[in-house]
Design a protein around this motif. Structure first.
Motif, short mmCIF file in Angstrom:
data_model
loop_
_atom_site.label_atom_id
_atom_site.label_comp_id
_atom_site.label_asym_id
_atom_site.label_seq_id
_atom_site.Cartn_x
_atom_site.Cartn_y
_atom_site.Cartn_z
N ILE A 13 11.04 -3.30 5.83
CA ILE A 13 9.85 -3.39 4.97
C ILE A 13 10.06 -2.43 3.81
N TYR A 14 10.20 -2.99 2.63
CA TYR A 14 10.35 -2.20 1.41
C TYR A 14 8.96 -1.89 0.88
N ILE A 15 8.63 -0.61 0.78
CA ILE A 15 7.28 -0.21 0.36
C ILE A 15 7.38 0.61 -0.93
N VAL A 16 7.00 0.00 -2.04
CA VAL A 16 7.01 0.73 -3.30
C VAL A 16 5.64 1.39 -3.47
N GLU A 17 5.65 2.70 -3.61
CA GLU A 17 4.42 3.46 -3.80
C GLU A 17 4.15 3.52 -5.31
N ASN A 18 3.40 2.57 -5.79
CA ASN A 18 3.12 2.46 -7.22
C ASN A 18 1.96 3.39 -7.56
N ASN A 19 2.29 4.61 -7.98
CA ASN A 19 1.26 5.58 -8.36
C ASN A 19 1.05 5.62 -9.88
N PRO B 71 8.54 -12.62 2.12
CA PRO B 71 7.16 -12.36 1.66
C PRO B 71 7.04 -11.07 0.86
N SER B 72 6.12 -11.09 -0.08
CA SER B 72 5.79 -9.88 -0.85
C SER B 72 4.29 -9.87 -1.06
N LYS B 73 3.74 -8.65 -1.16
CA LYS B 73 2.29 -8.54 -1.27
C LYS B 73 1.92 -7.22 -1.93
N GLN B 74 0.84 -7.23 -2.69
CA GLN B 74 0.27 -6.01 -3.27
C GLN B 74 -0.95 -5.61 -2.44
N ILE B 75 -1.03 -4.33 -2.06
CA ILE B 75 -2.15 -3.86 -1.24
C ILE B 75 -2.76 -2.60 -1.84
N LEU C 58 -7.47 4.12 3.98
CA LEU C 58 -6.73 4.19 5.24
C LEU C 58 -7.01 2.99 6.12
N LEU C 59 -8.27 2.59 6.25
CA LEU C 59 -8.60 1.47 7.13
C LEU C 59 -7.96 0.18 6.63
N ASN C 60 -7.90 0.02 5.32
CA ASN C 60 -7.25 -1.15 4.76
C ASN C 60 -5.74 -1.11 5.02
N VAL C 61 -5.13 0.06 4.84
CA VAL C 61 -3.69 0.19 5.07
C VAL C 61 -3.36 -0.08 6.54
N LEU C 62 -4.17 0.44 7.45
CA LEU C 62 -3.95 0.20 8.87
C LEU C 62 -3.94 -1.29 9.18
N ALA D 135 2.23 -0.96 -2.84
CA ALA D 135 1.02 -0.23 -2.49
C ALA D 135 0.51 0.50 -3.73
N ILE D 136 -0.71 0.18 -4.15
CA ILE D 136 -1.31 0.84 -5.30
C ILE D 136 -1.92 2.16 -4.83
N VAL D 137 -1.35 3.26 -5.31
CA VAL D 137 -1.78 4.60 -4.92
C VAL D 137 -1.90 5.46 -6.17
N TYR D 138 -2.25 6.73 -5.97
CA TYR D 138 -2.37 7.65 -7.10
C TYR D 138 -2.16 9.07 -6.61
#
Length: 342
Positions: free
Chosen positions: A187-193, A220-224, A229-233, A254-257
């Motif tokens: 699982i490739y997880i790009v932390e897009n901050n 598959p690919s997806k933006q989350i 936290l509850l959504n990520v879980l 993953a859209i983060v900041y």
């Protein structure tokens, strides 16, 4: 600087089924973990300015929900690799905070005997196979780990965390292509901050929706939303189950900041490229304070509980710092250990 709006929808039709609901105790335990990681990182920022931590220091403040949400669902046969903003991964995986802090302090009692420092943590016993300082290089290593898992039929899944700046590394795209061809359990997880150091994603990626950009490799690919936290879980459970069941890769944007600058060494960061108003607007989505409000609203904690847990987290961090302070520096002979094979 004004930027364009990013898409918020999935970019691949093979989205996994959803429906994970954590127990009240899970939520409380994860809140305590997130609180501890936040206090740990805050101490590291202070220790760096006291010259107790040398080299580079990249903090995870604001992005904690993402690491915790994915790592919570892992099994013993799974593996995790990350980039240089790596403290949260090892702490979430169960590494000894004392050994982590000692490593940051460059002490011989650290995870890597003081040789790795902040950017190169490693804890094989807890399935963390390294933080890596070269942008994008972790993707090639993680792809190899996933290949080994499939070859050896371990049933394991590899999580590979990296930043949005890595999307322009050639190795990343070679890795995505090979993983798609060979159906690897990674699982490739790009932390897009939003920023590659100080460059907005809209100025370094021709396709700002990174999940869409990665959707051409046959899996598959997806933006989350990575700030809840509850959504990520929920998302992480479905994605990990999908990869484990179907034995194919998955790409997650993953859209983060981050609420701090790119690195502690740059005193001009973050004021030179983002506004105070932008940071304050994102602070309204702080995963720690929002989960705190959730606990109160759902009668999972009282104000007294929150105060007690914060005191406990601070004391645990202080204990780790004392251990690091009192630990010896590596002997000069350590310089020649673990460098060349016999």
């Amino acid at each position: 600087m004004k930027t364009t709006k990013r898409a918020k929808t999935a970019t691949n039709s093979k989205s996994p089924k959803r429906g994970y609901t954590p127990t009240p105790q899970e939520i409380v335990d994860l809140y305590k973990q997130m609180l501890f990681i936040r206090r740990f990182e805050e101490h590291c920022d202070k220790a760096y300015r006291q010259d107790k931590i040398g080299g580079y220091l990249h903090l995870y403040i604001g992005q904690e929900a993402l690491a915790l949400g994915f790592i919570h669902h892992l099994r013993p046969e799974d593996r995790v690799l990350g980039h240089y903003r790596d403290h949260a991964y090892v702490l979430a995986l169960g590494s000894d905070p004392r050994a982590v802090m000692a490593e940051l302090y460059g002490k011989v009692t650290g995870l890597c005997r003081g040789k790795g420092g902040s950017m190169h943590l490693y804890d094989k016993a807890n399935n963390f196979l390294g933080g890596y300082g070269i942008v994008g290089d972790v993707t090639g290593i993680a792809t190899g780990v996933a290949f080994a898992q499939k070859y050896e039929e371990t049933g394991g899944v590899t999580l590979c965390f990296f930043g949005d700046g890595a999307m322009n590394a050639g190795l990343l795209h070679e890795s995505l292509n090979m993983a798609g061809l060979w159906k690897l359990p990674v699982i490739y997880i790009v932390e897009n901050n939003k920023y590659a150091m100080g460059t907005p994603v809209e100025l370094h990626s021709a396709v700002p929706n990174l999940a869409q950009r990665a959707s051409v490799y046959g899996f598959p690919s997806k933006q989350i939303d990575g700030m809840d936290l509850l959504n990520v879980l929920d998302e992480a459970k479905a994605i990990i189950d999908h990869v484990r069941t179907h034995q194919e890769p998955y790409f997650v944007e993953a859209i983060v900041y981050r609420f701090v600058g790119h690195g502690a060494a740059d005193i001009t960061d973050p004021g030179s490229y983002r506004t105070r108003e932008e940071v304050e607007e994102w602070r309204k989505r702080d995963p720690l304070t929002n989960l705190q409000q959730y606990l109160l609203a759902h009668n999972l904690a009282t104000e007294a509980d929150l105060k007690l847990w914060d005191e406990q987290a601070r004391e645990q961090v202080a204990d780790a710092a004392r251990f690091a302070d009192e630990s010896p520096d590596p002997d000069p002979s350590e310089l020649y250990m673990h460098v060349l094979a016999d």
